[in-house]
Scaffold this active site. Structure first.
Site, PDB file in Angstrom:
ATOM      1  N   HIS A 125      43.763  30.049  47.746  1.00 18.05           N
ATOM      2  CA  HIS A 125      44.072  30.956  46.635  1.00 18.05           C
ATOM      3  C   HIS A 125      43.987  30.297  45.259  1.00 18.05           C
ATOM      4  CE1 HIS A 125      48.192  29.330  47.229  1.00 18.05           C
ATOM      5  NE2 HIS A 125      48.398  29.638  45.960  1.00 18.05           N
ATOM      6  N   LYS A 162      41.632  26.166  40.418  1.00 13.41           N
ATOM      7  CA  LYS A 162      42.264  25.133  39.588  1.00 13.41           C
ATOM      8  C   LYS A 162      41.428  23.860  39.519  1.00 13.41           C
ATOM      9  CE  LYS A 162      47.025  26.670  39.617  1.00 13.41           C
ATOM     10  NZ  LYS A 162      48.367  26.489  40.161  1.00 13.41           N
ATOM     11  N   HIS A 166      41.992  30.215  36.365  1.00 14.86           N
ATOM     12  CA  HIS A 166      41.745  29.693  37.722  1.00 14.86           C
ATOM     13  C   HIS A 166      41.441  30.826  38.698  1.00 14.86           C
ATOM     14  CE1 HIS A 166      46.023  30.616  38.659  1.00 14.86           C
ATOM     15  NE2 HIS A 166      45.668  30.564  39.927  1.00 14.86           N
ATOM     16  N   HIS A 217      45.270  37.167  43.233  1.00 17.69           N
ATOM     17  CA  HIS A 217      46.663  36.859  43.583  1.00 17.69           C
ATOM     18  C   HIS A 217      47.623  36.842  42.394  1.00 17.69           C
ATOM     19  CE1 HIS A 217      45.248  32.731  42.697  1.00 17.69           C
ATOM     20  NE2 HIS A 217      46.528  32.396  42.546  1.00 17.69           N
ATOM     21  N   HIS A 218      47.091  36.971  41.176  1.00 12.18           N
ATOM     22  CA  HIS A 218      47.996  37.091  40.016  1.00 12.18           C
ATOM     23  C   HIS A 218      47.939  38.480  39.400  1.00 12.18           C
ATOM     24  CE1 HIS A 218      49.448  32.958  39.895  1.00 12.18           C
ATOM     25  NE2 HIS A 218      48.203  32.545  40.130  1.00 12.18           N
ATOM     26  N   ASP A 245      52.983  33.794  47.097  1.00 15.43           N
ATOM     27  CA  ASP A 245      52.829  32.744  46.078  1.00 15.43           C
ATOM     28  C   ASP A 245      54.049  32.689  45.165  1.00 15.43           C
ATOM     29  OD1 ASP A 245      51.349  30.695  44.846  1.00 15.43           O
ATOM     30  OD2 ASP A 245      50.533  32.077  43.342  1.00 15.43           O
TER      31      ASP A 245
HETATM   32 FE   LIG Z   1      47.449  30.892  41.372  1.00 13.29          FE
HETATM   33 FE   LIG Z   2      49.719  29.095  44.193  1.00 13.07          FE
END
Ligand SMILES: [Fe+2]
Ligand SMILES: [Fe+2]
Length: 377
Positions: free
Chosen positions: A235, A239, A264, A290-291, A319
Protein backbone atom coordinates in the site's frame (compact mmCIF):
# COMPACT_ATOMS: atom_id res chain seq x y z
CA UNK A 1 -6.92 -21.06 -7.70
CA UNK A 2 -8.62 -21.63 -4.36
CA UNK A 3 -12.01 -21.50 -6.01
CA UNK A 4 -10.91 -24.13 -8.51
CA UNK A 5 -9.69 -26.29 -5.63
CA UNK A 6 -12.99 -25.88 -3.77
CA UNK A 7 -14.92 -26.87 -6.89
CA UNK A 8 -12.73 -29.92 -7.40
CA UNK A 9 -13.24 -31.02 -3.79
CA UNK A 10 -17.01 -30.55 -4.24
CA UNK A 11 -17.02 -32.70 -7.38
CA UNK A 12 -14.84 -35.28 -5.62
CA UNK A 13 -17.37 -35.49 -2.77
CA UNK A 14 -20.20 -36.19 -5.24
CA UNK A 15 -18.07 -38.82 -7.00
CA UNK A 16 -17.32 -40.37 -3.65
CA UNK A 17 -21.05 -40.86 -2.99
CA UNK A 18 -21.40 -42.39 -6.48
CA UNK A 19 -18.51 -44.75 -5.72
CA UNK A 20 -20.10 -45.85 -2.45
CA UNK A 21 -23.44 -46.48 -4.19
CA UNK A 22 -21.69 -48.43 -6.98
CA UNK A 23 -19.83 -50.49 -4.40
CA UNK A 24 -23.06 -51.45 -2.62
CA UNK A 25 -24.63 -52.31 -5.97
CA UNK A 26 -21.75 -54.59 -6.97
CA UNK A 27 -21.82 -56.33 -3.58
CA UNK A 28 -25.55 -56.95 -4.03
CA UNK A 29 -24.87 -58.39 -7.49
CA UNK A 30 -22.16 -60.63 -6.04
CA UNK A 31 -24.58 -61.95 -3.43
CA UNK A 32 -27.16 -62.59 -6.14
CA UNK A 33 -24.54 -64.46 -8.20
CA UNK A 34 -23.66 -66.67 -5.25
CA UNK A 35 -27.35 -67.35 -4.73
CA UNK A 36 -27.65 -68.24 -8.40
CA UNK A 37 -24.77 -70.69 -8.16
CA UNK A 38 -26.69 -72.25 -5.31
CA UNK A 39 -29.82 -72.21 -7.46
CA UNK A 40 -28.01 -73.89 -10.37
CA UNK A 41 -27.13 -76.81 -8.17
CA UNK A 42 -30.53 -77.04 -6.59
CA UNK A 43 -32.60 -77.20 -9.76
CA UNK A 44 -33.46 -80.75 -8.90
CA UNK A 45 -34.22 -79.92 -5.32
CA UNK A 46 -37.83 -78.72 -5.33
CA UNK A 47 -37.59 -76.97 -1.98
CA UNK A 48 -34.53 -74.93 -2.94
CA UNK A 49 -35.49 -74.24 -6.55
CA UNK A 50 -38.56 -72.49 -5.19
CA UNK A 51 -36.35 -70.22 -3.09
CA UNK A 52 -34.00 -69.37 -5.96
CA UNK A 53 -36.58 -69.05 -8.69
CA UNK A 54 -36.48 -65.64 -10.31
CA UNK A 55 -32.86 -64.95 -9.30
CA UNK A 56 -31.60 -65.80 -12.79
CA UNK A 57 -30.75 -62.31 -13.97
CA UNK A 58 -27.10 -61.38 -13.85
CA UNK A 59 -25.10 -63.51 -16.27
CA UNK A 60 -26.55 -62.28 -19.56
CA UNK A 61 -26.78 -58.72 -18.40
CA UNK A 62 -23.20 -58.56 -17.19
CA UNK A 63 -21.88 -60.33 -20.26
CA UNK A 64 -23.72 -57.94 -22.52
CA UNK A 65 -21.71 -55.14 -20.91
CA UNK A 66 -18.31 -56.77 -20.47
CA UNK A 67 -18.44 -59.13 -23.43
CA UNK A 68 -18.42 -62.88 -23.17
CA UNK A 69 -15.51 -64.26 -21.20
CA UNK A 70 -12.66 -65.22 -23.52
CA UNK A 71 -11.12 -67.17 -20.68
CA UNK A 72 -14.28 -69.13 -20.14
CA UNK A 73 -14.67 -69.85 -23.85
CA UNK A 74 -11.13 -71.21 -24.19
CA UNK A 75 -11.40 -73.22 -20.99
CA UNK A 76 -14.70 -74.50 -22.21
CA UNK A 77 -13.14 -75.73 -25.50
CA UNK A 78 -9.96 -77.10 -23.92
CA UNK A 79 -11.79 -79.15 -21.35
CA UNK A 80 -14.40 -80.22 -23.88
CA UNK A 81 -17.08 -79.19 -21.47
CA UNK A 82 -19.66 -79.23 -24.23
CA UNK A 83 -20.78 -82.54 -22.98
CA UNK A 84 -20.96 -81.23 -19.49
CA UNK A 85 -24.20 -81.16 -17.66
CA UNK A 86 -25.90 -77.79 -18.15
CA UNK A 87 -26.05 -77.27 -14.43
CA UNK A 88 -22.22 -77.28 -14.13
CA UNK A 89 -21.78 -75.08 -17.17
CA UNK A 90 -24.16 -72.63 -15.64
CA UNK A 91 -22.26 -72.76 -12.34
CA UNK A 92 -18.90 -72.06 -14.05
CA UNK A 93 -20.40 -69.18 -16.01
CA UNK A 94 -21.76 -67.75 -12.80
CA UNK A 95 -18.39 -68.17 -11.12
CA UNK A 96 -16.73 -66.14 -13.91
CA UNK A 97 -19.39 -63.49 -13.46
CA UNK A 98 -18.52 -63.48 -9.78
CA UNK A 99 -14.82 -62.93 -10.60
CA UNK A 100 -15.70 -60.08 -12.95
CA UNK A 101 -17.69 -58.45 -10.19
CA UNK A 102 -14.73 -58.90 -7.86
CA UNK A 103 -12.44 -57.06 -10.29
CA UNK A 104 -15.05 -54.32 -10.62
CA UNK A 105 -15.21 -54.05 -6.85
CA UNK A 106 -11.44 -53.68 -6.73
CA UNK A 107 -11.59 -50.76 -9.16
CA UNK A 108 -14.41 -49.05 -7.34
CA UNK A 109 -12.43 -49.32 -4.09
CA UNK A 110 -9.39 -47.95 -5.88
CA UNK A 111 -11.40 -45.03 -7.30
CA UNK A 112 -12.76 -44.29 -3.83
CA UNK A 113 -9.29 -44.23 -2.31
CA UNK A 114 -8.14 -41.88 -5.04
CA UNK A 115 -11.11 -39.60 -4.41
CA UNK A 116 -10.37 -39.62 -0.66
CA UNK A 117 -6.78 -38.68 -1.46
CA UNK A 118 -7.93 -35.77 -3.64
CA UNK A 119 -10.33 -34.53 -0.93
CA UNK A 120 -7.62 -34.77 1.76
CA UNK A 121 -5.01 -32.96 -0.36
CA UNK A 122 -7.51 -30.34 -1.48
CA UNK A 123 -6.00 -30.46 -4.95
CA UNK A 124 -6.78 -32.58 -7.97
CA UNK A 125 -3.32 -33.59 -9.04
CA UNK A 126 -0.43 -35.04 -7.16
CA UNK A 127 2.47 -37.32 -7.98
CA UNK A 128 1.08 -39.74 -5.40
CA UNK A 129 -2.26 -39.93 -7.23
CA UNK A 130 -0.43 -40.48 -10.53
CA UNK A 131 1.55 -43.32 -8.94
CA UNK A 132 -1.60 -44.93 -7.58
CA UNK A 133 -3.30 -44.80 -10.95
CA UNK A 134 -0.26 -46.33 -12.62
CA UNK A 135 -0.19 -49.15 -10.09
CA UNK A 136 -3.91 -49.86 -10.50
CA UNK A 137 -3.57 -50.04 -14.27
CA UNK A 138 -1.90 -53.45 -13.94
CA UNK A 139 -5.05 -54.75 -12.31
CA UNK A 140 -6.82 -54.01 -15.58
CA UNK A 141 -4.72 -56.70 -17.27
CA UNK A 142 -6.91 -59.19 -15.36
CA UNK A 143 -9.83 -57.72 -17.26
CA UNK A 144 -7.92 -58.47 -20.47
CA UNK A 145 -8.28 -62.17 -19.64
CA UNK A 146 -12.03 -61.74 -19.82
CA UNK A 147 -11.98 -59.53 -22.88
CA UNK A 148 -8.56 -58.71 -24.44
CA UNK A 149 -9.66 -55.70 -26.49
CA UNK A 150 -11.68 -54.10 -23.72
CA UNK A 151 -9.00 -54.89 -21.13
CA UNK A 152 -6.18 -53.45 -23.21
CA UNK A 153 -8.16 -50.32 -24.08
CA UNK A 154 -8.98 -49.79 -20.42
CA UNK A 155 -5.32 -50.32 -19.52
CA UNK A 156 -4.13 -47.71 -22.04
CA UNK A 157 -6.83 -45.27 -20.97
CA UNK A 158 -5.84 -45.55 -17.31
CA UNK A 159 -2.14 -45.12 -18.23
CA UNK A 160 -3.09 -42.00 -20.13
CA UNK A 161 -4.92 -40.72 -17.04
CA UNK A 162 -1.86 -41.32 -14.90
CA UNK A 163 0.15 -39.16 -17.34
CA UNK A 164 -2.48 -36.41 -17.14
CA UNK A 165 -2.27 -36.51 -13.34
CA UNK A 166 1.52 -36.36 -13.45
CA UNK A 167 1.50 -33.38 -15.78
CA UNK A 168 -1.21 -31.71 -13.68
CA UNK A 169 0.90 -32.18 -10.55
CA UNK A 170 3.88 -30.65 -12.35
CA UNK A 171 1.87 -27.58 -13.42
CA UNK A 172 0.34 -27.28 -9.97
CA UNK A 173 3.77 -27.23 -8.31
CA UNK A 174 4.96 -24.63 -10.80
CA UNK A 175 1.97 -22.39 -10.03
CA UNK A 176 2.55 -22.70 -6.30
CA UNK A 177 6.21 -21.87 -6.82
CA UNK A 178 5.34 -18.77 -8.88
CA UNK A 179 2.92 -17.57 -6.21
CA UNK A 180 5.60 -18.11 -3.60
CA UNK A 181 8.21 -16.17 -5.60
CA UNK A 182 5.67 -13.36 -6.12
CA UNK A 183 5.10 -13.19 -2.39
CA UNK A 184 8.85 -13.07 -1.73
CA UNK A 185 9.28 -10.20 -4.18
CA UNK A 186 6.34 -8.33 -2.66
CA UNK A 187 7.80 -8.79 0.84
CA UNK A 188 11.21 -7.55 -0.31
CA UNK A 189 9.65 -4.43 -1.80
CA UNK A 190 7.70 -3.94 1.41
CA UNK A 191 10.88 -4.15 3.43
CA UNK A 192 12.62 -1.57 1.25
CA UNK A 193 9.61 0.75 1.54
CA UNK A 194 9.52 0.23 5.27
CA UNK A 195 13.20 1.05 5.69
CA UNK A 196 12.96 4.06 3.49
CA UNK A 197 9.86 5.53 5.09
CA UNK A 198 11.40 5.17 8.54
CA UNK A 199 8.34 3.27 9.77
CA UNK A 200 9.42 0.88 12.44
CA UNK A 201 9.20 -2.86 12.12
CA UNK A 202 5.93 -4.52 11.57
CA UNK A 203 3.56 -1.81 10.24
CA UNK A 204 3.20 -3.40 6.83
CA UNK A 205 2.65 -6.91 8.19
CA UNK A 206 -0.01 -5.71 10.62
CA UNK A 207 -1.87 -3.68 7.97
CA UNK A 208 -1.80 -6.72 5.72
CA UNK A 209 -3.15 -9.04 8.45
CA UNK A 210 -5.82 -6.53 9.54
CA UNK A 211 -6.94 -6.17 5.90
CA UNK A 212 -7.19 -9.93 5.59
CA UNK A 213 -9.30 -10.19 8.77
CA UNK A 214 -11.61 -7.39 7.57
CA UNK A 215 -12.03 -8.92 4.10
CA UNK A 216 -12.88 -12.28 5.65
CA UNK A 217 -15.41 -10.63 7.93
CA UNK A 218 -16.98 -9.06 4.84
CA UNK A 219 -17.46 -12.53 3.35
CA UNK A 220 -14.80 -12.22 0.65
CA UNK A 221 -13.81 -15.56 -0.87
CA UNK A 222 -10.64 -17.23 0.40
CA UNK A 223 -8.85 -16.43 -2.87
CA UNK A 224 -9.81 -12.73 -2.82
CA UNK A 225 -8.92 -12.45 0.87
CA UNK A 226 -5.49 -13.91 0.20
CA UNK A 227 -5.02 -11.55 -2.76
CA UNK A 228 -5.85 -8.58 -0.55
CA UNK A 229 -3.44 -9.79 2.12
CA UNK A 230 -0.65 -9.69 -0.47
CA UNK A 231 -1.84 -6.54 -2.23
CA UNK A 232 -2.07 -4.51 0.99
CA UNK A 233 1.60 -5.24 1.69
CA UNK A 234 2.34 -2.80 -1.14
CA UNK A 235 0.00 0.00 0.00
CA UNK A 236 2.83 2.47 0.71
CA UNK A 237 5.11 1.37 -2.13
CA UNK A 238 4.85 4.88 -3.62
CA UNK A 239 6.96 6.15 -0.71
CA UNK A 240 9.95 4.79 -2.61
CA UNK A 241 9.60 7.84 -4.86
CA UNK A 242 9.24 10.39 -2.05
CA UNK A 243 12.53 12.07 -1.01
CA UNK A 244 14.01 10.47 2.09
CA UNK A 245 14.68 13.86 3.63
CA UNK A 246 10.94 14.42 3.88
CA UNK A 247 10.03 10.88 4.98
CA UNK A 248 12.65 10.86 7.71
CA UNK A 249 12.23 14.45 8.89
CA UNK A 250 11.86 14.27 12.66
CA UNK A 251 10.20 17.65 12.97
CA UNK A 252 6.74 18.78 11.89
CA UNK A 253 6.25 18.85 8.11
CA UNK A 254 5.58 22.03 6.18
CA UNK A 255 2.52 22.15 3.94
CA UNK A 256 4.70 21.61 0.86
CA UNK A 257 6.40 18.63 2.44
CA UNK A 258 3.06 17.12 3.43
CA UNK A 259 1.80 17.63 -0.12
CA UNK A 260 4.87 15.74 -1.33
CA UNK A 261 4.16 12.83 1.07
CA UNK A 262 0.56 12.67 -0.12
CA UNK A 263 1.88 11.97 -3.61
CA UNK A 264 2.95 8.46 -2.48
CA UNK A 265 -0.57 7.32 -3.42
CA UNK A 266 -0.29 8.53 -7.01
CA UNK A 267 3.28 7.26 -7.26
CA UNK A 268 2.16 3.84 -5.97
CA UNK A 269 -0.62 3.71 -8.56
CA UNK A 270 1.88 4.58 -11.31
CA UNK A 271 4.45 2.04 -10.13
CA UNK A 272 1.87 -0.72 -10.25
CA UNK A 273 0.13 0.49 -13.37
CA UNK A 274 1.72 -1.82 -15.87
CA UNK A 275 1.83 -5.06 -13.93
CA UNK A 276 -0.72 -7.75 -14.61
CA UNK A 277 -2.53 -10.27 -12.44
CA UNK A 278 -5.27 -10.23 -9.79
CA UNK A 279 -2.95 -9.38 -6.90
CA UNK A 280 -1.25 -6.54 -8.75
CA UNK A 281 -4.57 -5.13 -9.96
CA UNK A 282 -5.78 -5.04 -6.35
CA UNK A 283 -2.42 -3.65 -5.18
CA UNK A 284 -2.73 -0.76 -7.61
CA UNK A 285 -6.19 0.09 -6.32
CA UNK A 286 -5.01 -0.11 -2.70
CA UNK A 287 -1.85 1.97 -3.25
CA UNK A 288 -3.88 4.61 -5.04
CA UNK A 289 -6.93 4.74 -2.74
CA UNK A 290 -5.90 3.92 0.82
CA UNK A 291 -5.98 7.60 1.83
CA UNK A 292 -9.35 8.36 0.22
CA UNK A 293 -12.23 9.08 2.63
CA UNK A 294 -15.89 8.10 2.38
CA UNK A 295 -16.92 11.78 2.69
CA UNK A 296 -14.74 12.70 -0.29
CA UNK A 297 -12.20 14.67 1.76
CA UNK A 298 -9.32 12.25 1.22
CA UNK A 299 -6.55 12.20 -1.38
CA UNK A 300 -5.33 11.95 -4.09
CA UNK A 301 -8.60 12.05 -6.08
CA UNK A 302 -11.14 13.04 -3.39
CA UNK A 303 -13.31 10.05 -4.30
CA UNK A 304 -16.37 9.44 -2.09
CA UNK A 305 -18.45 6.44 -0.99
CA UNK A 306 -18.59 3.52 -3.40
CA UNK A 307 -16.37 5.30 -5.92
CA UNK A 308 -13.54 4.12 -3.70
CA UNK A 309 -12.86 0.44 -4.31
CA UNK A 310 -13.76 -1.84 -1.41
CA UNK A 311 -10.12 -2.93 -1.12
CA UNK A 312 -9.10 0.72 -0.73
CA UNK A 313 -11.77 1.27 1.93
CA UNK A 314 -10.67 -1.82 3.87
CA UNK A 315 -6.97 -0.93 3.86
CA UNK A 316 -7.83 2.68 4.89
CA UNK A 317 -9.28 1.35 8.17
CA UNK A 318 -6.41 -1.11 8.68
CA UNK A 319 -3.77 1.56 7.97
CA UNK A 320 -5.23 4.23 10.27
CA UNK A 321 -5.91 1.80 13.13
CA UNK A 322 -2.26 0.75 12.94
CA UNK A 323 -0.96 4.32 12.67
CA UNK A 324 -2.97 5.27 15.78
CA UNK A 325 -1.83 2.31 17.87
CA UNK A 326 1.84 2.70 16.84
CA UNK A 327 4.46 5.03 18.22
CA UNK A 328 5.88 7.49 15.68
CA UNK A 329 8.70 10.00 15.99
CA UNK A 330 6.12 12.78 16.41
CA UNK A 331 3.56 10.99 18.64
CA UNK A 332 3.02 8.26 21.21
CA UNK A 333 1.00 5.13 20.56
CA UNK A 334 -2.70 5.45 21.37
CA UNK A 335 -4.39 3.02 23.72
CA UNK A 336 -6.03 0.34 21.52
CA UNK A 337 -9.48 1.09 22.99
CA UNK A 338 -9.08 4.78 22.10
CA UNK A 339 -8.04 3.85 18.56
CA UNK A 340 -11.10 1.56 18.34
CA UNK A 341 -13.38 4.43 19.45
CA UNK A 342 -11.76 6.76 16.92
CA UNK A 343 -12.42 4.32 14.05
CA UNK A 344 -16.02 3.75 15.15
CA UNK A 345 -16.62 7.49 15.61
CA UNK A 346 -15.53 8.18 12.05
CA UNK A 347 -17.74 5.56 10.37
CA UNK A 348 -19.51 7.11 7.40
CA UNK A 349 -17.20 10.15 7.29
CA UNK A 350 -13.56 9.14 7.14
CA UNK A 351 -14.28 5.42 6.86
CA UNK A 352 -16.76 3.25 5.04
CA UNK A 353 -19.60 2.35 7.43
CA UNK A 354 -19.73 -1.30 6.32
CA UNK A 355 -16.00 -1.78 6.80
CA UNK A 356 -16.30 -0.27 10.29
CA UNK A 357 -19.13 -2.73 11.05
CA UNK A 358 -16.81 -5.57 10.02
CA UNK A 359 -14.04 -3.99 12.11
CA UNK A 360 -16.34 -4.06 15.17
CA UNK A 361 -17.27 -7.69 14.54
CA UNK A 362 -13.69 -8.96 14.26
CA UNK A 363 -12.11 -6.58 16.74
CA UNK A 364 -10.90 -9.41 19.03
CA UNK A 365 -9.01 -10.85 16.05
CA UNK A 366 -7.64 -7.40 15.13
CA UNK A 367 -6.44 -6.96 18.70
CA UNK A 368 -4.77 -10.39 18.65
CA UNK A 369 -2.93 -9.48 15.42
CA UNK A 370 -1.75 -6.19 16.98
CA UNK A 371 -0.25 -8.09 19.89
CA UNK A 372 1.21 -10.86 17.76
CA UNK A 373 3.07 -8.49 15.45
CA UNK A 374 3.88 -5.79 18.00
CA UNK A 375 6.99 -3.65 17.38
CA UNK A 376 10.01 -4.68 19.36
CA UNK A 377 10.22 -2.41 22.39
FE1 LIG B 1 -0.07 5.51 2.95
FE1 LIG C 1 0.74 2.73 5.77
Amino acid sequence: MDQVKARIVRIARVLRIAAVVAKVLVIVLMVVTVLQIGAAFSLNTPALSGVFAGADLTVDQIESVLGRSALFDSLFKAANLGAMEPVYRKAIELFITFLTLLVTLFFISFARKLIDHIIAEGKPFSMEAARRIRRASYGLLILALMNPVLGLLAFLLVRFFSLVFEYGAFLQDKTEETTHIQEEIILSFAEITENKSGQTGQHIRRVSEYSKALAKAMAWSDADTENLRLASIMHDIGKLLVPSAILEKPARLTDEEFAEIKKHTTYGGQLLDHVEGDVMELARQVALQHHERSDGKGYPAGLAGDDIGLAGRIVAVADVYDALTSKRSYKDAWKPSDAYDEIVKNAGTQFDAQVVEAFKRVYPEIDAIRQKYADAA
